[in-house]
Design an enzyme around this catalytic site. Structure first.
Site, PDB file in Angstrom:
ATOM      1  N   SER A  29     -42.439  11.159  32.035  1.00  0.00           N
ATOM      2  CA  SER A  29     -43.866  11.752  32.182  1.00  0.00           C
ATOM      3  C   SER A  29     -43.848  13.123  32.674  1.00  0.00           C
ATOM      4  CB  SER A  29     -44.443  11.011  33.186  1.00  0.00           C
ATOM      5  OG  SER A  29     -44.293  11.266  34.503  1.00  0.00           O
ATOM      6  N   LYS A  30     -44.860  13.792  32.455  1.00  0.00           N
ATOM      7  CA  LYS A  30     -44.732  15.301  33.038  1.00  0.00           C
ATOM      8  C   LYS A  30     -44.515  15.291  34.417  1.00  0.00           C
ATOM      9  CE  LYS A  30     -48.790  18.460  33.781  1.00  0.00           C
ATOM     10  NZ  LYS A  30     -47.746  19.285  34.587  1.00  0.00           N
TER      11      LYS A  30
END
Ligand code: GLU
Length: 504
Positions: free
Chosen positions: A272-273
């Site tokens: 994920s970011k």
């Protein structure tokens, strides 16, 4: 045999995640290897999730990576809106195709595979709440549809009246009862799912006269003659419905391949970011500024070469079956096949990503690297002849991962140090070393001669050299002294040494 036609069908809901770029890449490789077509289609039927700028971002990301659609873009590089020879299926933006889908939804109703549902949002909410308070989850399917407000439970006149009067009805798929859907996936193999675990998905909505993802996706894949659907694993749960939709329409089904997820560098779960922010690497191909002004870093802006990025993405989930790791796009097209894509998630390793860039930097010509370094020199107030910059680049490129490292590695070839690392000075700038260094510098013309001079006197070479290095670079680390001396010249060497004598 049908011509291979694959598509990348992102939704413009934000910047493309690197996993999305990998999906596009694998589609592209499959198409090019088979001499087929790679189509770009924008799936924007969910207006609530539309993010301005996302479509342009997707197109620019593909362009940067060298993933060129055969179909979907017009001559100016924007999504094609009118059909022509190159883009016979235009428009490629689903919101602009809205007129197409209603008749297919109605076709399914007529065939008894779908029905009209008139339940209001409030009514469905009530059902959900009631199920929840009984410790259950509400599912719109064979178990509940008999008691809900839909055309299966009404006479034709009533249905006709509601279709006319109301503007909030939907078309739902009538999921068959207790039926095993047997599916084959090119990566995951044979899969079976019982329809009783599935719900009657909405296919079309009167409110915005738009299809949902499922209907639009199947109709467009059919109309665009897609032969292989290659997409992320998160779409696997939709596969039974898609199989059933193809059967309901009586259309030839494409083959399906669901790609494994990209996983966090440490621990489990999807990349994920937040992992990127935490560990300092990008998860997006290009820098992205969100509508709220938040900036996310991108591989391009972080200094990755596009071919290095493509190469590292290709290796996340695919294994060539050999030791080879460096592949050009052409080589990837030759070597790639879906049967060498693994079933399990691919762990992303940010250090390996850097390694790829380092390799690609080393493969770049000195000319190209010099032309990339020149503007950085200018930013730092340095004017240097191109030939010199080229020589310097040749000398330092082995030490760099990014072009932006060049300055840190070589700035002292362009200007004298303004200060000296205290701890290095304390260690090496000792009167006896300074004296020996001074004598050696004054009595020789070249670095080689100087070294010989020092050795000849059996002076401690390391100490003397580090003393000189400190004067030239401000610290005890850096390039070989002979190289530094060659670039800055004897006069500058002596100047810097005298300056150090004054200041230290
Ligand atoms: N629009 C879907 C997405 O955003 C496409 C999934 C598919 O390829 O079928 O990923």
């Amino acid at each position: 045999m049908r011509k291979t036609r694959v598509r990348f069908a992102p939704s413009p809901t934000g910047p493309l995640h690197m996993g999305g770029v990998r999906t596009a890449l694998y589609n592209y490789l499959v198409a090019k290897k088979a001499g087929g077509d790679f189509i770009l289609r924008i799936e924007d039927t969910d207006s609530h999730r539309f993010v301005p700028g996302a479509e342009e971002y997707i197109i620019e990301s593909l362009r940067w990576c060298g993933i060129v659609p055969d179909e979907g873009l017009d001559a100016s590089g924007r999504l094609a809106e009118v059909p022509d020879e190159r883009n016979p299926h235009a428009p490629y933006r689903q919101s602009q195709r809205r007129g197409i889908y209603r008749k297919y939804a109605e076709q399914l109703v007529e065939a008894g595979c779908a029905y009209y549902a008139f339940d209001t949002a409030e009514e469905l909410e009530k059902e959900r709440a009631a199920a929840e308070s009984a410790g259950q989850t509400f599912i719109y399917n064979a178990a509940t549809r008999g008691t809900l407000r839909n055309s299966l439970n009404m006479d034709a006149a009533e249905v006709a009246r509601l279709l006319e009067e109301r503007t909030d009805w939907t078309v739902r798929f009538k999921m068959p009862v207790n039926t095993v859907v047997a599916m084959d996936d090119l990566i995951r193999g044979h899969i079976e799912v019982n329809t009783d675990t599935l719900d009657d998905k909405v296919l079309w909505k009167r409110a915005d006269e738009l299809p949902t993802y499922h209907l639009a996706n199947i109709v467009d894949d059919h109309l665009m003659e897609i032969t292989q659907v290659i997409r992320g694993e998160e779409w696997l749960p939709s596969l039974p419905l898609h199989y059933l939709l193809y059967a309901a329409f009586g259309w030839e089904r494409p083959e399906f391949a669901h790609l494994p997820l990209l996983l966090k560098p440490v621990g489990n779960g999807k990349l994920s970011k937040r992992d990127g922010d935490k560990m300092g690497f990008p998860v997006f191909p290009l820098q992205w500024t969100a509508p709220d002004g938040q900036v996310s870093r991108g591989y391009r802006e972080d200094g990755y070469f596009p071919d290095a990025f493509v190469n590292l993405l290709a290796m996340l989930g695919w294994n060539p079956g050999t030791e080879q790791e460096i592949f050009s796009m052409e080589e990837l097209i030759q070597a790639f096949s879906l049967d060498k894509v693994g079933k399990s998630g691919a762990k992303f390793n940010p250090d390996k990503a850097k390694w790829f860039n380092k390799e690609y930097l080393r493969m770049r010509s000195d000319e190209e690297l010099a032309s990339l370094f020149m503007p950085i020199l200018k930013e730092n107030g340095v004017e240097a002849p191109e030939g010199t910059v080229r020589e310097i680049v040749a000398l330092i490129k082995e030490r760099a991962t990014f072009v932006s490292d060049f300055w840190n590695i070589s700035w002292y070839l362009f200007k004298a140090p303004a200060e000296y690392v205290e701890k290095d000075a304390a260690k090496f700038w000792k009167p006896e070393n300074v004296e020996m260094a001074h004598e050696a510098l004054l009595n020789t013309e070249s670095a080689e001669a100087m070294e010989e001079y020092i050795r000849g006197r059996e002076w401690p070479i390391g100490k003397v050299m580090n003393c000189i290095r400190l004067a030239l670079t401000g610290s005890s680390s850096g390039l070989a002294i002979a190289d530094i001396m060659r670039f800055i010249g004897r006069e500058e060497v002596l100047n810097r040494f005298h300056r150090a004598e004054e200041r230290l």
